[in-house]
Scaffold this active site. Sequence first.
Site, PDB file in Angstrom:
ATOM      1  N   SER A 138       0.823  -1.209   0.000  1.00 40.18           N
ATOM      2  CA  SER A 138       0.000   0.000   0.000  1.00 40.18           C
ATOM      3  C   SER A 138       0.856   1.257   0.000  1.00 40.18           C
ATOM      4  O   SER A 138       1.940   1.288   0.593  1.00 40.18           O
ATOM      5  CB  SER A 138      -0.898   0.008   1.241  1.00 40.18           C
ATOM      6  N   TYR A 165      -2.638  -0.035   9.902  1.00 41.60           N
ATOM      7  CA  TYR A 165      -2.764  -0.644   8.572  1.00 41.60           C
ATOM      8  C   TYR A 165      -1.454  -0.477   7.797  1.00 41.60           C
ATOM      9  O   TYR A 165      -0.928  -1.438   7.232  1.00 41.60           O
ATOM     10  CB  TYR A 165      -3.912   0.016   7.814  1.00 41.60           C
TER      11      TYR A 165
END
Length: 337
Positions: A138, A165
């Site tokens: 990501s 995350y």
Amino acid sequence: MGKQMNEAGKDPVLVTGAAGFIGHAVSCRLIERGETVVGIDNLNDYYDPALKAARLANLQGLAGFRFVEMDIADADDVKALVLADGIRRIIHLAAQAGVRYSIDNPFAYQKSNLQGHLSLLEASRHAPDFQHLVYASSSSVYGDKPMGGSGFTEDEPVNEPVSLYAATKRSCELMSQSYAKLYGFPQTGLRFFTVYGPWGRPDMAYFGFTRKILAGEPIEVYGEGRMARDFTYIDDIVDGILGALDRPPEREGHRILNIGDSHPVGLMAMIETLETALGVTASKIMRPMQPGDVTATYADVSRLHALTGYQPKVMLEEGLQRFVSWYRDFYGNMPPK
């Protein structure tokens, strides 16, 4: 189970998170080009399970697709499937997504992202003649930094994640690096920037804005509209994923590649484009930044372009119009809650 082969004689591709937004699109494209696909997903309720079921129904109507409901955190089950089906290529997209959700549900990220990624690494290292593991990282690993004149490059330091995350995604990259060195199988980590389009995720801003605007409700604009995102259309993302899959690094090779649009768009400009596509002007409530959010994302995709010829083709205006057309067709007068 039994091993499947496609018409070209290749082994099937395992796609994790097959009922997810990107997993659904990747699986469809693989089948279109003559591959067979084994898709796994645990079908959790992080967002509307009916949308996941509809994506899965699309896939199950295609010859060459087989679905196995499975949690990637179950390492023994994942390994057994990989060995039984003769899997040698994996596109690992399953994960617990969402920056804000990680604030209140941290252990969901430990299980799905860390334990789940380790399950795929262990299965890959035991698979005979394994060829390539492509996995989703990501852009959040870059943290919150000022957006300069050029995009974020893969060589930039990524040591200051601002969300759990992001920390789990960076951890997955490090785990993959160690497994590539220890066991010698090729891996590619793709740092996704903001992906959007038909069949997208309801927790994404453009999707939630669409629901509220059509319902006549005001939208909440975080960061007081000063944020910018590198919005990348789903078809372009799939081009990059399959381009990378088909060009694995050398043995013991592990590489990180950005995959995005490289044309960041301000949040207010995105909202204006969405309003135009909907034919409705939104009522807006301006809010401060939320914990874990970053100000801007901007991909330098020169490495992926050099490797695969990757070149995003769908601009935001066209992409959002396609999304709105899909949304109206899919939901009609029954928008999601």
